[in-house]
Design a protein around this motif. Structure first.
Motif, PDB file in Angstrom:
ATOM      1  N   MET A  44      80.609   1.374 -22.141  1.00 19.49           N
ATOM      2  CA  MET A  44      79.967   2.728 -22.222  1.00 19.49           C
ATOM      3  C   MET A  44      79.921   3.092 -20.602  1.00 19.49           C
ATOM      4  O   MET A  44      78.960   2.501 -19.920  1.00 19.49           O
ATOM      5  CB  MET A  44      78.887   3.041 -23.056  1.00 19.49           C
ATOM      6  CG  MET A  44      78.526   4.342 -22.963  1.00 19.49           C
ATOM      7  SD  MET A  44      76.738   4.738 -23.747  1.00 19.49           S
ATOM      8  CE  MET A  44      75.781   4.094 -22.256  1.00 19.49           C
ATOM      9  N   TYR A  46      78.265   5.709 -18.447  1.00 22.60           N
ATOM     10  CA  TYR A  46      77.261   6.555 -18.611  1.00 22.60           C
ATOM     11  C   TYR A  46      77.482   7.901 -17.898  1.00 22.60           C
ATOM     12  O   TYR A  46      77.769   7.969 -16.939  1.00 22.60           O
ATOM     13  CB  TYR A  46      75.897   6.112 -17.805  1.00 22.60           C
ATOM     14  CG  TYR A  46      74.621   6.538 -18.042  1.00 22.60           C
ATOM     15  CD1 TYR A  46      73.731   6.754 -19.023  1.00 22.60           C
ATOM     16  CD2 TYR A  46      74.023   7.831 -17.119  1.00 22.60           C
ATOM     17  CE1 TYR A  46      72.676   7.138 -19.617  1.00 22.60           C
ATOM     18  CE2 TYR A  46      73.028   8.726 -17.439  1.00 22.60           C
ATOM     19  CZ  TYR A  46      72.396   8.502 -18.515  1.00 22.60           C
ATOM     20  OH  TYR A  46      71.025   9.064 -18.812  1.00 22.60           O
ATOM     21  N   ASN A  48      76.795  12.583 -18.895  1.00 20.85           N
ATOM     22  CA  ASN A  48      76.131  13.497 -19.725  1.00 20.85           C
ATOM     23  C   ASN A  48      77.007  14.023 -20.866  1.00 20.85           C
ATOM     24  O   ASN A  48      77.935  14.786 -20.950  1.00 20.85           O
ATOM     25  CB  ASN A  48      75.824  14.960 -19.015  1.00 20.85           C
ATOM     26  CG  ASN A  48      75.311  15.831 -19.644  1.00 20.85           C
ATOM     27  OD1 ASN A  48      74.481  15.777 -20.719  1.00 20.85           O
ATOM     28  ND2 ASN A  48      75.170  17.141 -19.491  1.00 20.85           N
ATOM     29  N   LYS A  51      76.103   9.630 -26.409  1.00 19.87           N
ATOM     30  CA  LYS A  51      76.338   8.267 -25.942  1.00 19.87           C
ATOM     31  C   LYS A  51      77.226   7.424 -26.980  1.00 19.87           C
ATOM     32  O   LYS A  51      78.084   6.496 -26.480  1.00 19.87           O
ATOM     33  CB  LYS A  51      74.939   7.657 -25.713  1.00 19.87           C
ATOM     34  CG  LYS A  51      74.035   8.235 -24.735  1.00 19.87           C
ATOM     35  CD  LYS A  51      74.733   8.013 -23.321  1.00 19.87           C
ATOM     36  CE  LYS A  51      73.885   9.018 -22.179  1.00 19.87           C
ATOM     37  NZ  LYS A  51      73.786  10.338 -22.212  1.00 19.87           N
ATOM     38  N   LYS A  52      77.100   7.597 -28.091  1.00 24.14           N
ATOM     39  CA  LYS A  52      77.729   6.689 -29.168  1.00 24.14           C
ATOM     40  C   LYS A  52      79.495   7.273 -29.189  1.00 24.14           C
ATOM     41  O   LYS A  52      80.212   6.371 -29.556  1.00 24.14           O
ATOM     42  CB  LYS A  52      77.201   7.083 -30.368  1.00 24.14           C
ATOM     43  CG  LYS A  52      77.360   8.435 -30.985  1.00 24.14           C
ATOM     44  CD  LYS A  52      76.641   8.321 -32.355  1.00 24.14           C
ATOM     45  CE  LYS A  52      77.035   9.983 -33.050  1.00 24.14           C
ATOM     46  NZ  LYS A  52      78.386  10.306 -33.271  1.00 24.14           N
ATOM     47  N   SER A  84      84.716   9.767 -20.718  1.00 22.49           N
ATOM     48  CA  SER A  84      83.524  10.369 -20.053  1.00 22.49           C
ATOM     49  C   SER A  84      83.786  11.898 -20.991  1.00 22.49           C
ATOM     50  O   SER A  84      84.778  11.962 -21.679  1.00 22.49           O
ATOM     51  CB  SER A  84      83.774  10.583 -19.071  1.00 22.49           C
ATOM     52  OG  SER A  84      82.820  11.380 -18.305  1.00 22.49           O
ATOM     53  N   ARG A  87      79.511  17.677 -22.232  1.00 21.53           N
ATOM     54  CA  ARG A  87      78.580  18.020 -23.597  1.00 21.53           C
ATOM     55  C   ARG A  87      78.646  19.202 -23.730  1.00 21.53           C
ATOM     56  O   ARG A  87      78.921  19.678 -25.155  1.00 21.53           O
ATOM     57  CB  ARG A  87      77.164  17.375 -23.290  1.00 21.53           C
ATOM     58  CG  ARG A  87      76.412  17.216 -24.649  1.00 21.53           C
ATOM     59  CD  ARG A  87      75.421  16.603 -24.441  1.00 21.53           C
ATOM     60  NE  ARG A  87      74.497  16.312 -25.547  1.00 21.53           N
ATOM     61  CZ  ARG A  87      73.817  15.487 -25.845  1.00 21.53           C
ATOM     62  NH1 ARG A  87      73.380  14.502 -25.017  1.00 21.53           N
ATOM     63  NH2 ARG A  87      73.251  15.225 -27.257  1.00 21.53           N
TER      64      ARG A  87
END
Length: 375
Positions: A44, A46, A48, A51-52, A84, A87
């Motif tokens: 993953m 990291y 914004n 997350k899943k 990525s 959001r």
């Protein structure tokens, strides 16, 4: 930036431990070995976003070597597709990447334990290398759909950057030829990795299961037992002291006594091998045969039931016994008619520990004469 400082501190700490423990080559039974490992799992990057939804598959391959039971190095490469997104727009995109690292491995379990075998081993790792990311065309599609996105972006076709890594592993018993592992690590890469520029390194978290094959094992030889040398101190009389009178002692009468003697030697083998050094054991057999002119020995080969088949194990145990007997004749000058040879395969297991049953056991019986004082 605090994550990067923590990662840098972890790697430097591992290097310090390496310097302190690099000369500790006598901890445990297993001295050193090499390995090849394949891994698969998820990663993953990291950012914004949910997350899943950022988790994507990854795969890796590595080759390495443990110089001591505690310290090792590996060359590690992993890659796949990273993910990525934005959001606020519920929009995501993928790109391809590959990472190559040189990692320092520190077996914490062996560092704090003198036992040679452990069901599980905790290994800390830290390293550095390079990361290459490319093919971010999906991001262009996101920007075409949402032109209001104003994030500074990196469009380099080849986004080559550094990679700094720290992590931990759980490995099954390292004395076994095949092992399983669970590894979790964190990777700090350049801000250009996910194309979104925020003036801070990107973080990639990876969790993988692995299958390793260990080879080229070397074991610590038992340290020789030092025999103290007692020097006889002869005191000389001074010129002023008169010499003591010479006392002639009567020599005791001697009688010849027959002394029975038995011998037992064990030679152990690496899996599927029919040759072993065993110089010290065979020299003791030679000494026993020379000391007892009427002695005979039996050489019996065994194989462990935990590996191979009945047919293969019978053949290997015969090869082991025959080679030991031939070495006694060729290298140590023992007459062949004083040696009997047998092989039990895996039908007899003389030891409770499976790996010890890859062995040859030499039993001897004879007698010699000694002169004793008559009482």
């Amino acid at each position: 930036m605090k994550y990067k400082r923590l990662l840098t501190t972890t790697v430097l700490s591992l290097l310090v431990v390496f310097a302190v423990t690099a000369q500790d080559e006598n901890r445990g039974k297993l001295k050193s070995y090499s390995f090849i490992e394949v891994q698969g799992g998820g990663q993953m990057t990291y950012t914004n976003f949910v997350k899943k939804d950022l988790v994507t598959p990854t795969a890796a391959i590595s080759i390495g070597h443990y110089f001591t039971p505690v310290v090792g190095l590996r060359l590690h490469a992993n890659g796949g597709k990273a993910k990525s997104g934005y959001r606020s727009y519920d929009a995501d995109y993928k790109w391809k990447y590959v990472t190559g690292d040189l990692d320092l491995l520190l077996n914490v379990t062996n560092l704090f334990s003198s036992k040679p075998n452990h069901l599980l081993n905790l290994v800390l790792l830290g390293g550095f290398g390079v990361n290459r990311a490319w093919d971010n065309n999906e991001l262009k599609d996101v920007l075409a759909t949402y032109p209001s996105i104003q994030t500074p972006l990196a469009w380099n076709k080849n986004r080559l950057s550094h990679n700094l890594r720290a992590g931990a592993r759980l490995e099954t018993n390292v004395t076994k030829p095949v092992g399983l592992s669970l590894e979790v690590n964190a990777n700090s890469v350049d801000d250009r990795f996910n194309s979104k520029m925020h003036n801070d390194d990107d973080w990639q978290w990876t969790a993988m299961l692995g299958l390793s094959v260990r080879f080229g094992k070397k074991y610590v030889k038992p340290a020789p037992v030092a025999i103290p040398v007692v020097e006889e101190v002869v005191e000389t009389a001074s010129a002023e002291v008169a010499p003591a009178p010479v006392v002639v002692e009567e020599k005791p009468k001697l009688v010849t006594v027959t002394v029975p003697e038995k011998m037992h030697e064990e030679i152990f083998y690496v899996i599927a091998k029919s040759d072993a050094a065993a110089s010290a054991e065979l020299e003791r057999v030679q000494s026993f045969m020379k000391r007892n002119p009427n002695a005979t020995v039996s050489v019996v080969g065994y194989a462990d039931k935990g590996t191979g088949s009945v047919t293969i194990n019978q053949r290997i145990s015969e090869q082991r016994a025959n080679k030991v007997a031939q070495r006694l004749v060729d290298e140590y000058g023992i007459s062949r008619d004083r040696i009997s040879v047998d092989a039990k395969g895996d039908t007899v297991q003389p030891f409770a520990e499976n790996d010890k049953n890859r062995c040859v056991i030499i039993e001897g019986e004879g007698s010699h004469t000694e002169n004793h004082e008559q009482k």
